[in-house]
Design a protein around this motif. Structure first.
Motif, PDB file in Angstrom:
ATOM      1  N   GLY A  51       7.682   0.671   4.283  1.00  0.00           N
ATOM      2  CA  GLY A  51       6.000   0.730   4.307  1.00  0.00           C
ATOM      3  C   GLY A  51       5.656   1.330   5.708  1.00  0.00           C
ATOM      4  O   GLY A  51       5.901   0.932   6.838  1.00  0.00           O
ATOM      5  N   GLN A  52       4.554   2.658   5.632  1.00  0.00           N
ATOM      6  CA  GLN A  52       4.432   3.296   6.720  1.00  0.00           C
ATOM      7  C   GLN A  52       2.957   3.099   6.769  1.00  0.00           C
ATOM      8  O   GLN A  52       2.153   3.020   5.755  1.00  0.00           O
ATOM      9  N   CYS A  61      -0.553   7.854   6.434  1.00  0.00           N
ATOM     10  CA  CYS A  61       0.591   7.299   5.957  1.00  0.00           C
ATOM     11  C   CYS A  61       1.509   8.106   5.236  1.00  0.00           C
ATOM     12  O   CYS A  61       2.715   7.843   5.659  1.00  0.00           O
ATOM     13  N   LEU A  76      -2.888  -6.446   4.881  1.00  0.00           N
ATOM     14  CA  LEU A  76      -1.800  -5.721   5.466  1.00  0.00           C
ATOM     15  C   LEU A  76      -1.182  -5.904   6.782  1.00  0.00           C
ATOM     16  O   LEU A  76      -2.183  -6.492   7.611  1.00  0.00           O
ATOM     17  N   GLU A 102      -1.020   1.205   3.409  1.00  0.00           N
ATOM     18  CA  GLU A 102       0.240   1.282   3.700  1.00  0.00           C
ATOM     19  C   GLU A 102       1.079   1.852   2.483  1.00  0.00           C
ATOM     20  O   GLU A 102       0.714   1.921   1.516  1.00  0.00           O
ATOM     21  N   GLU A 116       4.905   3.600   1.035  1.00  0.00           N
ATOM     22  CA  GLU A 116       6.357   3.779   0.744  1.00  0.00           C
ATOM     23  C   GLU A 116       6.689   4.843  -0.026  1.00  0.00           C
ATOM     24  O   GLU A 116       6.007   4.966  -1.032  1.00  0.00           O
TER      25      GLU A 116
END
Length: 157
Positions: free
Chosen positions: A39-40, A70, A138, A145, A147
């Protein structure tokens, strides 16, 4: 034919350095021709750009911009694992998490910020399956977030 790197530059963007993990994980894992990112968060220069719940402290429009950040961070992590952005053949799946105020149901529009950027960078190879999920909170208080899962060129990255 324009490359993903060329399209990114045409948008006035470049891949940022891959953000350092905030816990016990790695930013991306490659297995064969697949890359999965962790997750970014919307980190810029290693700092979280904004905190709060979408639909309360953070507007949906601002959150879509954060989802775009993100996505850029996720592409940087995937590119590092793949051996470069142009070695990514296709974005297969995106999962977006939105820290949502009670009653907020606009998660898909927020994650469109990420999906739209991926489409601009990869064209038809950026069309992906997606989930947009509302959550109570989060990491670090982030509003969003993201991914992703990508297919990359065969061989070592």
């Amino acid at each position: 034919m324009t490359t993903p790197t060329g399209r990114l530059l045409a948008l006035g963007l470049e891949l940022p350095p891959v953000p350092a993990p905030q816990a016990s994980y790695v930013p991306a894992v490659r297995d064969g021709d697949w890359v999965w990112t962790a997750g970014q968060l919307p980190l810029v220069a290693g700092k979280l750009t904004e905190t709060g719940l979408v639909g309360a402290e953070v507007s949906p429009e601002r959150a879509a911009g954060l989802a775009r950040i993100c996505a850029l961070n996720a592409l940087a992590a995937a590119a590092e694992a793949a051996g470069g952005l142009d070695r990514i053949r296709r974005i297969v799946k995106v999962v977006g998490f939105v820290a949502s105020a009670p009653g907020f149901t606009g998660q898909p529009a927020v994650i469109n910020g990420a999906s739209d950027l991926i489409g601009q960078v990869f064209g038809t190879a950026g069309r992906h399956a997606r989930s947009a999920v509302g959550v109570a909170a989060l990491p670090l208080g982030s509003p969003v977030e993201l991914e992703l899962v990508a297919v990359v060129e065969p061989g070592e990255g």
